[in-house]
Design an enzyme around this catalytic site. Structure first.
Site, PDB file in Angstrom:
ATOM      1  N   LYS A  53    -105.380 -49.513   7.072  1.00 39.73           N
ATOM      2  CA  LYS A  53    -105.498 -50.848   6.487  1.00 39.73           C
ATOM      3  C   LYS A  53    -104.387 -51.742   7.006  1.00 39.73           C
ATOM      4  CE  LYS A  53    -101.825 -50.552   3.476  1.00 39.73           C
ATOM      5  NZ  LYS A  53    -100.589 -51.358   3.573  1.00 39.73           N
ATOM      6  N   ALA A 111     -95.299 -43.643   7.997  1.00 43.64           N
ATOM      7  CA  ALA A 111     -94.163 -44.556   7.814  1.00 43.64           C
ATOM      8  C   ALA A 111     -94.363 -45.850   8.585  1.00 43.64           C
ATOM      9  CB  ALA A 111     -92.863 -43.867   8.237  1.00 43.64           C
ATOM     10  N   GLY A 119    -101.900 -41.885   4.989  1.00 46.22           N
ATOM     11  CA  GLY A 119    -101.904 -40.823   3.991  1.00 46.22           C
ATOM     12  C   GLY A 119    -102.796 -41.154   2.806  1.00 46.22           C
ATOM     13  N   SER A 120    -102.756 -42.402   2.355  1.00 46.48           N
ATOM     14  CA  SER A 120    -103.602 -42.831   1.236  1.00 46.48           C
ATOM     15  C   SER A 120    -105.071 -42.769   1.609  1.00 46.48           C
ATOM     16  CB  SER A 120    -103.233 -44.254   0.813  1.00 46.48           C
ATOM     17  OG  SER A 120    -101.919 -44.318   0.301  1.00 46.48           O
ATOM     18  N   SER A 121    -105.387 -43.183   2.823  1.00 44.76           N
ATOM     19  CA  SER A 121    -106.763 -43.145   3.298  1.00 44.76           C
ATOM     20  C   SER A 121    -107.271 -41.707   3.380  1.00 44.76           C
ATOM     21  CB  SER A 121    -106.855 -43.824   4.661  1.00 44.76           C
ATOM     22  OG  SER A 121    -108.182 -43.952   5.094  1.00 44.76           O
ATOM     23  N   ASP A 124    -102.329 -47.206  -2.911  1.00 49.22           N
ATOM     24  CA  ASP A 124    -103.407 -47.690  -2.035  1.00 49.22           C
ATOM     25  C   ASP A 124    -104.644 -46.801  -2.041  1.00 49.22           C
ATOM     26  OD1 ASP A 124    -101.820 -49.830  -1.230  1.00 49.22           O
ATOM     27  OD2 ASP A 124    -100.994 -48.731   0.482  1.00 49.22           O
TER      28      ASP A 124
END
Length: 323
Positions: free
Chosen positions: A17, A135, A141-143, A175
């Site tokens: 994103k 980072a 990671g959220s996806s 997220d």
């Protein structure tokens, strides 16, 4: 998010994103910050492959530059040659990143949370092909965590609805719920878990660069200040809804840029580099360190990507949204 059954495996391509707008509205009692942000998904993709595990173990195998692995070697995942070719075509460039490969990975945490919530004892083997850098403010990671919740809901035939999955997502990260929602653009409030989907009539083209070093989200938020006068998202929303990309470029805003620039000089250098490119506007995404330029079309994005790669500013991609 793209789901595809390949023999016994479920293959998911999950997007990054970009934050086109991010304002800090205040500090919450729970220690988090109250945000207003507008996020869009772009076709910089990670890939996850879910395969049946005959034990009750949740096994994760990660590949990609900078992946840190731990634990026992996972079982083998067999895919057809066409499926492997599809994975290789989806994105050839793998960015530098530091991604935990074991129990600390958000994918494993998502699988464990879902299993505990649903009261099942099933295992699963997950292969994660990382292309979205860590980072970087791109929410890789959220996806991946959102993809895990959605995929295992199918894989384990749990039949949980979207609201249930989003409640679980909010426990994993700010997220994650945005990706579970499945929208390509949204205005998000709270910590980012309150989602208002946004209809965008056109695709947007970007050149994205992530410098050689990253930043911790927690560290950036620790150093941020609540502005005395906050900006509103309405100008960005109106520009998107009316398809006025030049106007959109003028209203890009991220309140986290200032602390990120102070913490990481490479962000400052990259911001300066983008300011000298003929983009419609540029911005750091999320808590950084990736920055992006909004381009007029894909041809311009490809041209500017070539210039950034020649300057060796870090890892560079061309990406776009879907309408």
């Amino acid at each position: 998010m793209q789901f595809r059954q390949v023999g016994p495996s479920l293959v998911v391509h999950t997007p990054a994103k970009l934050n086109l707008f991010l304002e800090i509205l205040g500090k919450r009692d729970d220690g988090f910050h109250e945000l207003e942000t507008l996020m869009v998904t772009v076709n910089l993709l990670d890939t996850l492959i879910f395969t049946e595990e005959h034990s009750t173990d949740i096994r994760l195998r990660c590949s990609g530059r900078g992946v840190r692995t731990e634990g026992p070697a996972p079982t083998r995942v067999d895919l057809s040659s066409s499926a492997l070719a599809d994975l290789n075509r989806s994105n050839l460039e793998q960015p530098e990143s530091v991604v935990p490969g074991g129990a600390d990975n958000l994918v494993v945490k998502a699988a464990q949370l879902l299993r505990e919530y649903a009261g099942v004892e099933a295992g699963v083997h997950i292969t994660l092909v990382k292309r979205i850098p860590a980072a970087a403010g791109l929410a890789g990671g959220s996806s991946d965590a959102a993809a895990t919740l959605m995929a295992l809901n199918r894989f384990w035939k749990l039949k949980l609805d979207k609201k249930e999955l989003q409640r679980l997502a909010s426990q994993l990260g700010s997220d994650v719920a945005f990706f579970v929602d499945g929208t390509s653009a949204a205005v998000c409030h709270g910590r980012g878990e309150i989602i208002e989907p946004l209809s965008v009539p056109m695709g947007l083209h970007f050149v994205i660069a992530r410098p050689w070093t990253g930043l911790s989200t927690a560290l950036v938020f620790k150093h941020c200040q609540v502005p005395q006068r906050t900006q509103g998202v309405n100008n960005v929303v109106h520009a998107l809804r009316t398809g006025r990309t030049e106007r959109l470029g003028r209203f890009l805003h991220n309140a986290l840029e200032e602390p990120a620039v102070e913490l990481n000089p490479e962000v400052k250098q990259l911001k300066s580099r983008f300011s000298n490119l003929p983009v419609l506007g540029s911005l750091m995404s999320g808590s950084g360190t990736a920055c992006f330029g909004l381009c007029r079309n894909r041809r311009q994005a490809l041209s500017l990507a070539g210039r950034l790669r020649a300057a060796r500013v870090g890892h560079v991609w061309v990406a776009e949204t879907r309408p």
